[in-house]
Every structure is written in C-alpha cells, then in structure tokens.
Design a protein around this motif. Structure first.
Motif, short mmCIF file in Angstrom:
data_model
loop_
_atom_site.label_atom_id
_atom_site.label_comp_id
_atom_site.label_asym_id
_atom_site.label_seq_id
_atom_site.Cartn_x
_atom_site.Cartn_y
_atom_site.Cartn_z
N ASN A 53 -26.38 32.68 -44.76
CA ASN A 53 -27.41 33.82 -44.68
C ASN A 53 -27.23 34.58 -45.76
N ALA A 54 -26.55 34.12 -46.90
CA ALA A 54 -26.43 35.08 -48.03
C ALA A 54 -27.67 35.20 -48.62
N ASP A 55 -27.96 36.39 -49.40
CA ASP A 55 -28.96 37.02 -50.03
C ASP A 55 -28.71 36.65 -51.59
N LEU A 56 -29.25 35.50 -52.08
CA LEU A 56 -29.23 34.90 -53.47
C LEU A 56 -30.41 34.82 -54.35
N ARG A 57 -31.37 35.69 -53.67
CA ARG A 57 -32.72 35.71 -54.47
C ARG A 57 -32.25 35.97 -55.93
N MET A 58 -33.25 35.18 -56.89
CA MET A 58 -33.37 35.38 -58.12
C MET A 58 -31.73 35.43 -59.13
N ALA A 59 -30.73 34.94 -58.05
CA ALA A 59 -29.67 34.78 -58.83
C ALA A 59 -29.44 33.76 -59.61
N ASN A 60 -28.50 34.03 -60.85
CA ASN A 60 -28.10 32.89 -61.76
C ASN A 60 -27.17 32.33 -61.54
N LEU A 61 -27.01 31.04 -60.91
CA LEU A 61 -26.18 29.95 -60.46
C LEU A 61 -26.17 28.86 -61.45
N THR A 62 -26.46 28.86 -62.43
CA THR A 62 -26.48 27.89 -63.58
C THR A 62 -24.94 27.28 -63.51
N ASP A 63 -25.19 25.87 -63.33
CA ASP A 63 -23.83 25.03 -63.57
C ASP A 63 -22.74 25.42 -62.76
N ALA A 64 -23.13 26.13 -61.46
CA ALA A 64 -22.14 26.45 -60.54
C ALA A 64 -21.81 25.40 -59.77
N ASN A 65 -20.50 25.28 -59.11
CA ASN A 65 -20.09 24.14 -58.11
C ASN A 65 -20.38 24.75 -56.78
N LEU A 66 -21.21 24.15 -56.01
CA LEU A 66 -21.44 24.38 -54.57
C LEU A 66 -21.03 23.26 -53.78
N GLN A 67 -20.30 22.25 -53.94
CA GLN A 67 -20.27 21.10 -53.51
C GLN A 67 -19.37 21.41 -52.19
N GLY A 68 -20.15 20.86 -51.11
CA GLY A 68 -19.60 21.05 -49.68
C GLY A 68 -19.57 22.43 -49.19
N ALA A 69 -20.49 23.23 -49.88
CA ALA A 69 -20.55 24.90 -49.52
C ALA A 69 -21.57 24.88 -48.25
N ASP A 70 -21.58 25.93 -47.45
CA ASP A 70 -22.45 26.10 -46.35
C ASP A 70 -23.47 27.16 -46.51
N LEU A 71 -24.48 26.80 -47.10
CA LEU A 71 -25.78 27.65 -47.46
C LEU A 71 -26.99 27.68 -46.51
N SER A 72 -26.64 27.35 -45.24
CA SER A 72 -27.58 27.25 -44.16
C SER A 72 -27.97 28.75 -44.00
N GLY A 73 -29.28 28.86 -43.88
CA GLY A 73 -30.16 30.05 -43.76
C GLY A 73 -30.11 31.07 -44.89
N ASP A 75 -31.02 32.75 -48.50
CA ASP A 75 -32.11 33.25 -49.35
C ASP A 75 -32.11 33.03 -50.73
N LEU A 76 -32.46 31.72 -51.22
CA LEU A 76 -32.54 31.24 -52.53
C LEU A 76 -33.82 31.44 -53.43
N ARG A 77 -34.69 32.10 -52.89
CA ARG A 77 -35.89 32.21 -53.59
C ARG A 77 -35.90 32.62 -55.08
N GLY A 78 -36.28 31.80 -56.18
CA GLY A 78 -36.63 32.20 -57.32
C GLY A 78 -34.98 31.94 -57.90
N ALA A 79 -34.07 31.45 -57.33
CA ALA A 79 -32.88 31.43 -57.83
C ALA A 79 -32.79 30.31 -59.04
N ASN A 80 -32.09 30.45 -59.98
CA ASN A 80 -31.84 29.54 -61.11
C ASN A 80 -30.46 28.77 -60.75
N LEU A 81 -30.83 27.41 -60.33
CA LEU A 81 -29.61 26.53 -60.07
C LEU A 81 -29.59 25.51 -60.97
N ARG A 82 -29.78 25.60 -62.00
CA ARG A 82 -30.05 24.43 -63.04
C ARG A 82 -28.50 23.62 -63.31
N GLY A 83 -28.37 22.32 -63.15
CA GLY A 83 -27.48 21.82 -63.24
C GLY A 83 -26.19 22.07 -62.13
#
Length: 420
Positions: A53-73, A75-83
């Motif tokens: 339930n984190a608010d990550l709207r429009m966040a820049n997460l380029t090349d981040a490591n989210l392996q095994g992370a719990d992102l249920s619920g 908000d990643l609208r418009g976020a940049n998750l390239r790579g």
C-alpha cells in the motif's frame, strides 16, 4: 505502518540506503504505506522489502531491485520502472496504470488483479507470471516474454502484443477485444478453452463448448495482419434508349466493388481491423453515354444494326475507383495509428491529472506553472518525449486534443508543438 527508522534511512538517499542494506542483509525493511510519490529511487535495493500500500506514484525506480518485494496494493501509477527486477514479487492488486515498464523482469511474479492499463511493458519478461484477472487494457506488450504466463480472465482490450511470446501461456477466459497482434506474435501451444471478444465477458467465442487442442492458435494464424484490397468487376446490362432492342446500343458496364479489410478476429460473424471495423465500400459504376443513330421518318432500319461509325460508346473511367482505394488506404493507416495516439494522450492526461492534484490551477499564472511542470516531467522521460513528439507531428494538435479530457491540454499541446 512503515518502520520510522527505515523510512528515515531512505530519506538520506539511495546510496545511504543501499549501503545499509548491504551491511544488514538479514533485516527485512518495512516501508508499507510510505509516501514516496515522485521520489528518485533510481537503482535502489528494495529486494524483499515490505512496500504494501505504498504511494509510489510517478516515482523513478529505474533499474531498482524489487525481487521478492511485497508491493500488494501499492500505487505505482505513472511510475518509471524501466529495467526493474520484479522477479517473484507480489503485486496483487497493485495499480500500475500508465507505468513505464520496458525491460522489466516479472519472472514468477504474482500480478493477480493488477491494473496495468495503458502501461508500457515493451520487451518486459513476464515468463511464468500470474496475470490472472489483470487489467492490461491498452498496454504495450510488444516483444514481451509471456511464456507460460497465466492470463486467465485478463483484459487485453486494445493491448499491443506485436512480436510478443505467448508460448504455453494460459489465455482461457481472456478478453481479446481489438487486441493488436501480428504474424510475429508467438501463440505456439497456447492453453485456451474460450475467449471473449468484448469486455464484461461479452461475446464468448466459441459461444458454446471449448476450443479443441491447437484450434485457438490455428484460428489466429489464419487471420493475423491480413489486409485485402479486392476490386472485382460485375457486368450488368444498361439500355439507354426507349426504342426497340434491335436499334438500341447496349453497353456492358462493370460495377466496380472495392473491399478493404484487415481481419484480426475469428471469421465466424466477427471481423475487425486493429482498432477499426471492417471497411467495405461499393463504388458506383461509371456512367456510359450512348449516342443513338438517327432514324429518318418512314425509314425501315429494323434489319440494319448500327455500325461503329453510327454510334459511340464512351469507355469506363476507373479513376474514381482508384482514388477511392487510395483514400481508404489512407484512412486505414490513420485507424491503425489511433490506438498509439490514444495511448500517448492517456499518458499526458494522467500526468496533468497528477499535477493538478498537487498544484493549484485557479489563476492563469498557476495554470502556466502547472503546464511548465508537465513539460519538465515529459522532458525528464526521454521515451515519453519521443512518443509525444511523434503523436503531435503525426496526429496534429487538434486530433490529439480529442483524446485528452483535461483543460490544461489546450495550453500544453501548443507549447510542445515546436519540439523537434
């Protein structure tokens, strides 16, 4: 709630955060319900982190490591998750509307009921991902790897899947209304009992029973990316004179029929282009003018058929038919581009909506400031800027404006029209 100590460490910057993670590999950070909208989290190590339930709207997460992370619920609208690495991550119910997900790895990730509408997933690796009931409306999955992914009951309305790999994927109950598919899309060994050709589980196909093994794949192979232009003459008899048949000049008139179609749906009572219905146009036959030989009063010419010098038949001019074909092909090209334009418009609309939630726009000056912020956001996202420039140049400001339901677009579009 998030652990305050963990949140404070992240606020010190990604470099400090990553160093702390490296020194404390046994800890599982808790950033649930954190306010991280528009945060610069480039290359952050969030492996195994609790981001529920984190608010990550429009966040820049380029090349981040989210392996095994719990992102249920989350908000990643418009976020940049390239790579980004999202392998084995839990994204159940996550909102990724309009997110940029090119080159993302989703191997074995749980994306049940995720909202990926209008997201850019080009070249993403979704091998083995659980996308059941996911909303992928108008998403870009071109060249994505969906091998063995579970897409049961997912919404693929107007989704681009050009050159995507669906080998052994599950598509039972999926909505495929106007999805964008071509001959390079891999549908080998797809597992599919039935599909829907309209949202809301409407127009089930087949309407009864299920596909036989391999029938779904063969069905689409026969109708992928086929454009047919047919011009067929049909001869009809035309008589332009009230006099007797023996004295009439009869012309055989070809009735030119032009049919343009791009069937991207099963052939049984449903055929459509990529984003537009079948185009069929009947062009009226060219007009023939017959000049009748003069008949003198009292003269009996019934036994003398007219000679070529006695009558003239104007040959048909097919220029009208050719012009109509060109016009229809141009229209078809525009229809095929419209999904791409609407995708760009949706991204612009989302950006403006996000900005107006945080920036006042009551006065003309405030509106200009908000538009300037939007321009800055677009310029900081090179892939988005390229798409916006292409859409403005191809579709034009007036046409693009039709897709954007936001008053600030009337200021923004003219401002970016001069971009190269």
């Amino acid at each position: 709630m998030a652990n305050e100590e963990h949140g404070a460490l992240l606020k010190q910057g990604v470099e400090t955060w990553n160093q702390w993670r490296e020194e404390n590999p046994q800890l599982v950070p808790d950033l649930s319900q954190s306010e991280l909208s528009r945060a610069n989290l480039n290359e952050a190590n969030f492996s195994g982190v609790n981001l529920q339930n984190a608010d990550l709207r429009m966040a820049n997460l380029t090349d981040a490591n989210l392996q095994g992370a719990d992102l249920s619920g989350a908000d990643l609208r418009g976020a940049n998750l390239r790579g980004v690495n999202l392998n084995q991550a839990n994204l159940t119910g996550t909102d990724l509307n309009g997110a940029y997900l090119t080159l993302v790895n989703f191997i074995d990730a749980n994306l049940t009921a995720v909202n990926l509408s209008e997201a850019n997933l080009r070249i993403a690796n979704l091998s083995g991902a659980n996308l059941s009931e996911a909303n992928l409306r108008m998403a870009n999955l071109s060249e994505a790897n969906l091998r063995m992914a579970n897409l049961s009951e997912a919404n693929l309305e107007k989704t681009q899947v050009l050159a995507a790999n669906f080998n052994k994927a599950i598509l039972t109950g999926t909505c495929l209304q106007e999805w964008q598919i071509d001959s390079t899309t891999n549908l080998d060994e797809v597992i599919c009992d039935y599909i829907y050709l309209q949202t809301g589980q409407q127009k089930r196909y087949p309407n009864q029973g299920i596909f036989t093994p391999g029938e779904f794949t063969e069905l689409w192979r026969q109708h992928l990316n086929t454009v047919q232009v047919k011009v067929s003459p049909e001869v009809t008899q035309v008589q332009d004179s009230p006099v007797q048949q023996t004295n009439a000049v009869v012309a055989s008139v070809p009735e030119v029929k032009v049919e343009i179609q791009q069937p991207h749906q099963p052939p049984v009572n449903y055929t459509a282009t990529a984003g537009a219905p079948e185009i069929k146009v009947d062009i009226q036959p060219p007009v023939y003018h017959s000049v009748m030989p003069r008949v003198s009063e009292g003269a009996d010419n019934s036994s003398q058929p007219p000679s070529p010098s006695d009558s003239t038949v104007i040959q048909p001019n097919l220029q009208q038919a050719v012009s109509e074909v060109h016009r229809l092909l141009e229209q078809l090209d525009q229809d095929l581009c419209e999904p791409k334009w609407s995708e760009v418009a949706a991204e612009i609309q989302q950006l403006l909506h996000e900005l107006t939630q945080t920036c006042p726009t009551r006065t003309p000056l405030e509106k200009v400031i908000a538009v300037a912020a939007a321009i800055k956001q677009i310029e900081s996202n090179p892939p988005l800027k390229v798409k916006v420039v292409e859409a403005v140049q191809s579709a034009g400001i007036a046409r693009l404006q039709e897709y954007i339901e936001h008053p600030l677009s009337k200021i923004l579009l003219p401002a970016i029209a001069e971009w190269n």
